[in-house]
Design a protein around this motif. Structure first.
Motif, PDB file in Angstrom:
ATOM      1  N   TYR A   1      43.078  44.929  37.220  1.00  0.00           N
ATOM      2  CA  TYR A   1      43.366  44.198  36.057  1.00  0.00           C
ATOM      3  C   TYR A   1      43.371  42.752  36.162  1.00  0.00           C
ATOM      4  O   TYR A   1      44.174  42.173  36.840  1.00  0.00           O
ATOM      5  CB  TYR A   1      44.572  44.379  35.024  1.00  0.00           C
ATOM      6  N   THR A   2      42.373  42.025  35.596  1.00  0.00           N
ATOM      7  CA  THR A   2      42.581  40.452  35.404  1.00  0.00           C
ATOM      8  C   THR A   2      42.670  39.680  34.186  1.00  0.00           C
ATOM      9  O   THR A   2      41.900  40.125  33.386  1.00  0.00           O
ATOM     10  CB  THR A   2      41.180  39.840  36.200  1.00  0.00           C
ATOM     11  N   ALA A   3      43.423  38.856  34.197  1.00  0.00           N
ATOM     12  CA  ALA A   3      43.717  37.952  32.710  1.00  0.00           C
ATOM     13  C   ALA A   3      43.477  36.513  33.319  1.00  0.00           C
ATOM     14  O   ALA A   3      44.141  35.870  34.267  1.00  0.00           O
ATOM     15  CB  ALA A   3      45.030  38.376  32.208  1.00  0.00           C
TER      16      ALA A   3
ATOM     17  N   THR B   1      52.515  48.284  42.223  1.00  0.00           N
ATOM     18  CA  THR B   1      51.275  47.332  41.994  1.00  0.00           C
ATOM     19  C   THR B   1      51.777  45.938  42.895  1.00  0.00           C
ATOM     20  O   THR B   1      52.774  45.677  43.296  1.00  0.00           O
ATOM     21  CB  THR B   1      51.317  46.596  40.525  1.00  0.00           C
ATOM     22  N   LYS B   2      50.542  45.292  43.196  1.00  0.00           N
ATOM     23  CA  LYS B   2      50.544  44.197  43.674  1.00  0.00           C
ATOM     24  C   LYS B   2      49.959  43.062  42.701  1.00  0.00           C
ATOM     25  O   LYS B   2      49.128  43.349  41.824  1.00  0.00           O
ATOM     26  CB  LYS B   2      49.631  44.001  44.913  1.00  0.00           C
ATOM     27  N   VAL B   3      50.423  41.681  42.812  1.00  0.00           N
ATOM     28  CA  VAL B   3      49.937  40.727  41.894  1.00  0.00           C
ATOM     29  C   VAL B   3      49.539  39.487  42.634  1.00  0.00           C
ATOM     30  O   VAL B   3      50.348  39.139  43.622  1.00  0.00           O
ATOM     31  CB  VAL B   3      51.057  40.393  40.746  1.00  0.00           C
TER      32      VAL B   3
ATOM     33  N   LEU C   1      58.139  40.557  39.184  1.00  0.00           N
ATOM     34  CA  LEU C   1      57.142  42.114  39.023  1.00  0.00           C
ATOM     35  C   LEU C   1      58.420  43.094  39.286  1.00  0.00           C
ATOM     36  O   LEU C   1      59.126  43.167  39.858  1.00  0.00           O
ATOM     37  CB  LEU C   1      56.242  42.041  40.007  1.00  0.00           C
ATOM     38  N   SER C   2      58.461  44.021  38.145  1.00  0.00           N
ATOM     39  CA  SER C   2      59.156  45.195  38.435  1.00  0.00           C
ATOM     40  C   SER C   2      58.013  46.393  38.305  1.00  0.00           C
ATOM     41  O   SER C   2      56.933  46.031  38.326  1.00  0.00           O
ATOM     42  CB  SER C   2      60.137  45.274  37.270  1.00  0.00           C
TER      43      SER C   2
ATOM     44  N   THR D   1      46.698  44.854  40.649  1.00  0.00           N
ATOM     45  CA  THR D   1      46.127  45.802  41.476  1.00  0.00           C
ATOM     46  C   THR D   1      47.153  46.920  42.005  1.00  0.00           C
ATOM     47  O   THR D   1      48.576  46.744  42.025  1.00  0.00           O
ATOM     48  CB  THR D   1      45.380  45.296  42.897  1.00  0.00           C
ATOM     49  N   LYS D   2      46.528  48.092  42.441  1.00  0.00           N
ATOM     50  CA  LYS D   2      47.363  49.140  43.118  1.00  0.00           C
ATOM     51  C   LYS D   2      48.091  48.578  44.549  1.00  0.00           C
ATOM     52  O   LYS D   2      47.359  47.754  45.065  1.00  0.00           O
ATOM     53  CB  LYS D   2      46.615  50.253  43.329  1.00  0.00           C
ATOM     54  N   ALA D   3      49.309  49.067  44.759  1.00  0.00           N
ATOM     55  CA  ALA D   3      49.981  48.380  45.831  1.00  0.00           C
ATOM     56  C   ALA D   3      49.568  49.028  46.964  1.00  0.00           C
ATOM     57  O   ALA D   3      49.078  50.152  47.072  1.00  0.00           O
ATOM     58  CB  ALA D   3      51.729  49.014  45.796  1.00  0.00           C
TER      59      ALA D   3
END
Length: 287
Positions: free
Chosen positions: A231-233, A254-256, A266-267, A285-287
């Motif tokens: 996901y991208t914003a 997730t990773k950010v 991030l939680s 993205t997925k961790a």
């Protein structure tokens, strides 16, 4: 800063119509129940094109109306649950809840592909969400060679929290224009409202894409790729923004990644950005 929406009045009228159509079953003709979706149609004197409707429900409160609305509207999720959806491209975000977009609909050979120039408007609250789309004319999306431009008279979702779960209503009236075989038209009218059930199956299987909960910065765009769960914003200006994250979508976390100036926290079920000083791009993205 909010960009002025030249189609605001048209979208507002479409939202009012969606609310009226979905408020009760007056004038709707029940046709059948299939795959847990009750199917209806309605004709109006002003159009030869029937309005179709699908009603279904989710038992329990695993999801909020906003999370289900996210599954229903983000193109990356729609490519999975809607077999007739091909692609779409957001041309302008007027605000976080308003956009102008181009969409392509799949058609079987030898029928020419259909495309649409449409706006989307969302009205979000804790217990009730509406998403409405309708065709407009805009110089930013001129006719495309090889396509027949369909008229999306109205299409939309009502997602309502109840004591026992969530009720989901999908309503569509579309004129595919041009020369269309009668058998194909009937097939479309029968299949389209079944999308209500497809959205439920997607959520129960995968969860929901990252869903914007709050945003005081300028929301520029968002994109979701189901296969990669990416996901991208894009944001601009200053302020804060937060997203709800589905543990079913991201069971391992997730990773950010952030490009630009912002702090984040991030939680497992939420991402919060503070001190945004745009432009900023956020990728989950997925961790």
């Amino acid at each position: 800063m909010t960009v002025t929406n030249p189609h605001a009045e048209t979208s507002k009228n479409a939202l009012a119509l969606l609310k009226s159509l979905s408020s009760n079953l007056d004038g709707w003709n029940f046709t059948q129940e299939k795959d847990g979706v009750k199917l209806y149609n309605k004709t109006v004197d002003s159009s030869p094109v029937a309005i179709v409707r699908g009603d279904t429900s989710i038992v329990g409160h695993e999801f909020t109306p906003q999370q289900i609305a996210s599954v229903a509207t983000l193109p990356g999720a729609r490519k999975i649950w809607d077999e007739k959806f091909d692609s779409s491209d957001i041309k302008q975000m007027y605000s976080r809840l308003e956009s102008l977009f181009w969409a392509k609909v799949k058609t079987p050979w030898p029928i020419s592909p259909r495309d649409m120039c449409s706006t989307s408007l969302r009205e979000i609250s804790e217990d009730e969400c509406y998403v409405v789309m309708n065709s407009v004319e805009d110089a930013a999306i001129p006719p495309v060679s090889g396509f027949v431009r369909a008229n999306l008279i109205i299409s939309g979702w009502k997602v309502l929290k109840t004591d026992t779960g969530i009720n989901l209503t999908y309503i569509t009236q579309i004129d595919l224009a041009g020369s269309i075989p009668t058998a194909f038209l009937k097939s479309v009218q029968q299949q389209v409202p079944l999308c209500a059930g497809s959205v439920v199956k997607y959520a129960q299987t995968y969860g929901y894409p990252p869903t914007t909960a709050t945003c005081t910065a300028t929301f520029k765009s968002e994109n979701f790729e189901h296969a990669k769960k990416t996901y991208t914003a894009s944001l601009d200006g200053t302020g804060e923004c937060s997203w709800l994250i589905s543990k079913k979508m991201y069971p391992s976390g997730t990773k950010v990644a952030i490009t630009g100036e912002a702090k984040h926290e991030l939680s497992e079920d939420r991402l919060v950005l503070t001190e945004i000083n745009g432009p900023v791009t956020v990728t989950i993205t997925k961790a």
